[in-house]
Write a protein that holds these residues in place. Structure first.
Motif, PDB file in Angstrom:
ATOM      1  N   ARG A   1     -22.646 140.218  26.591  1.00  0.00           N
ATOM      2  CA  ARG A   1     -22.132 140.900  25.410  1.00  0.00           C
ATOM      3  C   ARG A   1     -20.611 140.870  25.465  1.00  0.00           C
ATOM      4  NH1 ARG A   1     -23.233 146.395  25.179  1.00  0.00           N
ATOM      5  NH2 ARG A   1     -23.747 146.440  27.381  1.00  0.00           N
TER       6      ARG A   1
ATOM      7  N   LYS B   1     -16.315 142.055  18.842  1.00  0.00           N
ATOM      8  CA  LYS B   1     -17.589 142.708  18.544  1.00  0.00           C
ATOM      9  C   LYS B   1     -17.457 143.602  17.324  1.00  0.00           C
ATOM     10  CE  LYS B   1     -17.180 146.770  21.493  1.00  0.00           C
ATOM     11  NZ  LYS B   1     -17.824 147.530  22.549  1.00  0.00           N
TER      12      LYS B   1
ATOM     13  N   VAL C   1     -23.253 141.644  20.944  1.00  0.00           N
ATOM     14  CA  VAL C   1     -24.290 140.633  21.171  1.00  0.00           C
ATOM     15  C   VAL C   1     -23.922 139.331  20.467  1.00  0.00           C
ATOM     16  CG1 VAL C   1     -26.712 140.037  20.762  1.00  0.00           C
ATOM     17  CG2 VAL C   1     -26.115 142.332  21.537  1.00  0.00           C
ATOM     18  N   CYS C   2     -23.577 139.388  19.204  1.00  0.00           N
ATOM     19  CA  CYS C   2     -23.231 138.171  18.455  1.00  0.00           C
ATOM     20  C   CYS C   2     -21.947 137.538  19.000  1.00  0.00           C
ATOM     21  CB  CYS C   2     -23.085 138.481  16.974  1.00  0.00           C
ATOM     22  SG  CYS C   2     -24.635 138.939  16.177  1.00  0.00           S
TER      23      CYS C   2
ATOM     24  N   ARG D   1     -23.057 136.126  13.249  1.00  0.00           N
ATOM     25  CA  ARG D   1     -23.387 137.392  12.578  1.00  0.00           C
ATOM     26  C   ARG D   1     -24.072 137.162  11.231  1.00  0.00           C
ATOM     27  NH1 ARG D   1     -17.894 138.766  14.503  1.00  0.00           N
ATOM     28  NH2 ARG D   1     -18.247 139.941  16.424  1.00  0.00           N
TER      29      ARG D   1
ATOM     30  N   TRP E   1     -27.528 136.026  11.846  1.00  0.00           N
ATOM     31  CA  TRP E   1     -28.339 137.126  12.345  1.00  0.00           C
ATOM     32  C   TRP E   1     -28.774 138.047  11.196  1.00  0.00           C
ATOM     33  CZ3 TRP E   1     -29.077 137.153  17.716  1.00  0.00           C
ATOM     34  CH2 TRP E   1     -29.994 138.104  18.163  1.00  0.00           C
TER      35      TRP E   1
ATOM     36  N   THR F   1     -32.542 138.567   9.965  1.00  0.00           N
ATOM     37  CA  THR F   1     -33.092 139.927   9.938  1.00  0.00           C
ATOM     38  C   THR F   1     -33.778 140.201   8.609  1.00  0.00           C
ATOM     39  OG1 THR F   1     -31.416 140.725  11.484  1.00  0.00           O
ATOM     40  CG2 THR F   1     -32.528 142.377  10.149  1.00  0.00           C
TER      41      THR F   1
ATOM     42  N   TYR G   1     -32.025 142.241  18.398  1.00  0.00           N
ATOM     43  CA  TYR G   1     -30.640 142.629  18.657  1.00  0.00           C
ATOM     44  C   TYR G   1     -30.596 143.840  19.585  1.00  0.00           C
ATOM     45  CZ  TYR G   1     -25.713 143.598  17.857  1.00  0.00           C
ATOM     46  OH  TYR G   1     -24.372 143.812  18.043  1.00  0.00           O
TER      47      TYR G   1
ATOM     48  N   CYS H   1     -31.447 142.772  23.058  1.00  0.00           N
ATOM     49  CA  CYS H   1     -30.310 142.067  23.673  1.00  0.00           C
ATOM     50  C   CYS H   1     -29.232 143.052  24.089  1.00  0.00           C
ATOM     51  CB  CYS H   1     -29.739 141.038  22.700  1.00  0.00           C
ATOM     52  SG  CYS H   1     -30.779 139.609  22.444  1.00  0.00           S
ATOM     53  N   TRP H   2     -29.036 144.095  23.300  1.00  0.00           N
ATOM     54  CA  TRP H   2     -28.060 145.132  23.621  1.00  0.00           C
ATOM     55  C   TRP H   2     -28.422 145.794  24.949  1.00  0.00           C
ATOM     56  CZ3 TRP H   2     -26.604 149.371  19.519  1.00  0.00           C
ATOM     57  CH2 TRP H   2     -25.556 150.150  19.993  1.00  0.00           C
TER      58      TRP H   2
END
Length: 136
Positions: free
Chosen positions: A12, A17, A22-23, A38, A41, A45, A56, A59-60
């Protein structure tokens, strides 16, 4: 040098950010602009019915934070244009990034907006917050 330390790692991002990095971390790993990651994503979504929001969040929780030192991106960045804009500069910035006339992108945007029943307007508003404005 040991191969374990010479391979690229997914993490991360601490600096590039919007939410949890994450992205930004995926952008560093794939050497793409974080704004593009982003946008993809957000699209995924919507198209998946929210599955990518769950991914997401996972992944966080799973990915570690990246290095404490700022890593300079050595790839082309996507920005909203300050000079070539009608509303917020997204088409102007995309035109510069992809080397396409921004007016063509605006026409494509209008046509796709009619066929998507306004979904593109929502994505444009989201893009205004996701894509940073070009620096001076």
């Amino acid at each position: 040098m040991d191969t374990l330390y010479s391979m690229r790692r997914i993490y991360r991002e601490r600096f590039d950010k919007k939410l949890a990095g994450v992205c930004g971390g995926l952008a560093q790993y794939f050497q793409l602009d974080a704004s593009i990651i982003r946008i993809l994503w957000v699209l995924l979504t919507f198209l998946s019915g929210g599955i990518f929001l769950l991914i997401y969040l996972l992944c966080w929780l799973i990915l570690p934070l990246g290095p404490k030192a700022y890593v300079v991106a050595n790839y082309k960045r996507l920005y909203r244009s300050k000079r070539d804009k009608r509303i917020s500069g997204i088409c102007g910035g995309c035109g510069k990034f992809f080397k396409i006339d921004s007016n063509i992108l605006r026409l494509i945007f209008v046509v796709v907006t009619f066929f998507s029943f306004g979904t593109m307007v929502v994505l444009y508003i989201i893009g205004t917050y996701i894509i940073p404005e070009e620096p001076k």
